[in-house]
Design a protein around this motif. Structure first.
Motif, PDB file in Angstrom:
ATOM      1  N   UNK A  17       0.832  -1.202   0.000  1.00 22.96           N
ATOM      2  CA  UNK A  17       0.000   0.000   0.000  1.00 22.96           C
ATOM      3  C   UNK A  17       0.865   1.250   0.000  1.00 22.96           C
ATOM      4  N   UNK A  18       1.961   1.231   0.755  1.00 25.23           N
ATOM      5  CA  UNK A  18       2.856   2.386   0.803  1.00 25.23           C
ATOM      6  C   UNK A  18       3.508   2.614  -0.554  1.00 25.23           C
ATOM      7  N   UNK A  19       3.867   1.544  -1.248  1.00 24.95           N
ATOM      8  CA  UNK A  19       4.491   1.670  -2.559  1.00 24.95           C
ATOM      9  C   UNK A  19       3.525   2.225  -3.592  1.00 24.95           C
ATOM     10  N   UNK A  20       2.237   1.974  -3.411  1.00 20.08           N
ATOM     11  CA  UNK A  20       1.233   2.437  -4.359  1.00 20.08           C
ATOM     12  C   UNK A  20       0.699   3.823  -4.027  1.00 20.08           C
ATOM     13  N   UNK A  21       1.050   4.364  -2.869  1.00 24.46           N
ATOM     14  CA  UNK A  21       0.548   5.657  -2.429  1.00 24.46           C
ATOM     15  C   UNK A  21       1.571   6.742  -2.743  1.00 24.46           C
ATOM     16  N   UNK A  22       1.254   7.648  -3.663  1.00 24.76           N
ATOM     17  CA  UNK A  22       2.231   8.682  -4.013  1.00 24.76           C
ATOM     18  C   UNK A  22       2.556   9.629  -2.875  1.00 24.76           C
ATOM     19  N   UNK A  23       1.708   9.704  -1.866  1.00 18.33           N
ATOM     20  CA  UNK A  23       1.979  10.582  -0.725  1.00 18.33           C
ATOM     21  C   UNK A  23       3.068  10.010   0.176  1.00 18.33           C
ATOM     22  N   UNK A  24       3.354   8.718   0.043  1.00 18.51           N
ATOM     23  CA  UNK A  24       4.307   8.090   0.941  1.00 18.51           C
ATOM     24  C   UNK A  24       5.760   8.307   0.528  1.00 18.51           C
ATOM     25  N   UNK A  25       6.021   8.829  -0.667  1.00 19.40           N
ATOM     26  CA  UNK A  25       7.380   9.045  -1.136  1.00 19.40           C
ATOM     27  C   UNK A  25       7.662  10.542  -1.243  1.00 19.40           C
ATOM     28  N   UNK A  26       8.237  11.139  -0.204  1.00 20.54           N
ATOM     29  CA  UNK A  26       8.474  12.587  -0.217  1.00 20.54           C
ATOM     30  C   UNK A  26       9.495  13.026  -1.264  1.00 20.54           C
ATOM     31  N   UNK A  27      10.279  12.090  -1.804  1.00 22.79           N
ATOM     32  CA  UNK A  27      11.267  12.470  -2.815  1.00 22.79           C
ATOM     33  C   UNK A  27      10.663  12.514  -4.220  1.00 22.79           C
ATOM     34  N   UNK A  28       9.440  12.044  -4.368  1.00 21.94           N
ATOM     35  CA  UNK A  28       8.772  12.068  -5.665  1.00 21.94           C
ATOM     36  C   UNK A  28       8.403  13.497  -6.022  1.00 21.94           C
ATOM     37  N   UNK A  29       8.971  14.000  -7.107  1.00 22.30           N
ATOM     38  CA  UNK A  29       8.729  15.382  -7.509  1.00 22.30           C
ATOM     39  C   UNK A  29       7.775  15.492  -8.687  1.00 22.30           C
ATOM     40  N   UNK A  30       7.077  14.410  -9.022  1.00 27.08           N
ATOM     41  CA  UNK A  30       6.197  14.453 -10.181  1.00 27.08           C
ATOM     42  C   UNK A  30       5.015  15.388  -9.956  1.00 27.08           C
ATOM     43  N   UNK A  31       4.656  15.633  -8.714  1.00 27.25           N
ATOM     44  CA  UNK A  31       3.541  16.532  -8.417  1.00 27.25           C
ATOM     45  C   UNK A  31       4.011  17.840  -7.802  1.00 27.25           C
ATOM     46  N   UNK A  32       5.265  18.182  -8.026  1.00 24.74           N
ATOM     47  CA  UNK A  32       5.775  19.436  -7.470  1.00 24.74           C
ATOM     48  C   UNK A  32       5.061  20.598  -8.137  1.00 24.74           C
ATOM     49  N   UNK A  33       5.036  21.702  -7.460  1.00 19.84           N
ATOM     50  CA  UNK A  33       4.402  22.891  -8.016  1.00 19.84           C
ATOM     51  C   UNK A  33       5.333  23.464  -9.079  1.00 19.84           C
ATOM     52  N   UNK A  34       4.804  23.590 -10.272  1.00 15.66           N
ATOM     53  CA  UNK A  34       5.599  24.091 -11.387  1.00 15.66           C
ATOM     54  C   UNK A  34       5.197  25.515 -11.714  1.00 15.66           C
ATOM     55  N   UNK A  35       6.153  26.239 -12.246  1.00 16.87           N
ATOM     56  CA  UNK A  35       5.885  27.583 -12.742  1.00 16.87           C
ATOM     57  C   UNK A  35       4.892  27.462 -13.893  1.00 16.87           C
ATOM     58  N   UNK A  36       3.856  28.289 -13.922  1.00 15.59           N
ATOM     59  CA  UNK A  36       2.876  28.207 -15.007  1.00 15.59           C
ATOM     60  C   UNK A  36       3.500  28.295 -16.404  1.00 15.59           C
ATOM     61  N   UNK A  38       5.981  26.733 -17.363  1.00 13.67           N
ATOM     62  CA  UNK A  38       6.488  25.404 -17.686  1.00 13.67           C
ATOM     63  C   UNK A  38       5.368  24.387 -17.946  1.00 13.67           C
ATOM     64  N   UNK A  39       4.132  24.792 -17.772  1.00 19.06           N
ATOM     65  CA  UNK A  39       3.014  23.866 -17.958  1.00 19.06           C
ATOM     66  C   UNK A  39       2.896  23.470 -19.420  1.00 19.06           C
ATOM     67  N   UNK A  40       2.668  22.193 -19.663  1.00 24.86           N
ATOM     68  CA  UNK A  40       2.466  21.745 -21.040  1.00 24.86           C
ATOM     69  C   UNK A  40       1.092  22.162 -21.557  1.00 24.86           C
ATOM     70  N   UNK A  41       0.151  22.407 -20.665  1.00 20.27           N
ATOM     71  CA  UNK A  41      -1.193  22.817 -21.073  1.00 20.27           C
ATOM     72  C   UNK A  41      -1.451  24.291 -20.773  1.00 20.27           C
ATOM     73  N   UNK A  42      -0.412  25.028 -20.490  1.00 12.41           N
ATOM     74  CA  UNK A  42      -0.559  26.420 -20.083  1.00 12.41           C
ATOM     75  C   UNK A  42      -1.160  27.331 -21.133  1.00 12.41           C
ATOM     76  N   UNK A  43      -1.026  26.952 -22.395  1.00  8.07           N
ATOM     77  CA  UNK A  43      -1.559  27.802 -23.459  1.00  8.07           C
ATOM     78  C   UNK A  43      -3.022  27.504 -23.792  1.00  8.07           C
ATOM     79  N   UNK A  44      -3.584  26.504 -23.130  1.00  7.97           N
ATOM     80  CA  UNK A  44      -5.005  26.200 -23.329  1.00  7.97           C
ATOM     81  C   UNK A  44      -5.851  27.251 -22.618  1.00  7.97           C
TER      82      UNK A  44
END
Length: 90
Positions: A17-36, A38-44
């Protein structure tokens, strides 16, 4: 049987369950706050939620020019952030 990933009942263990929970890995930066910018959908076009919130904030800040119906997602986000700071909502 706690060392097994899935018991005979089909339930997952704590380790799995811990391996499947993205909240359990603090080093995971896939959901970091990005500058707008840098957004791939920012021009939508901005979302309905962004439009509504931006309109509300622009009225509260008494800056009606901050809202424009044709903004893209990135620009709307930047204006929302600026107005949140200005109105003390940050």
């Amino acid at each position: 049987m706690n060392d097994v990933s899935t018991s005979m009942t089909g339930k997952t263990t704590k380790d799995q369950a811990a391996a499947e929970n993205p909240k359990s890995d603090p080093s995971d930066e896939s959901n970091r706050i990005k500058d707008p910018d840098e957004w791939t959908t920012g021009s939508e076009p901005m979302t309905g939620a962004q439009a509504s919130y931006l309109k509300t904030l622009s009225e509260q800040a008494k800056e009606p020019d901050a809202y424009a119906a044709d903004l893209d997602k990135a620009e709307a986000s930047k204006r929302i952030d600026a107005l949140r700071k200005e109105t003390g909502k940050d």
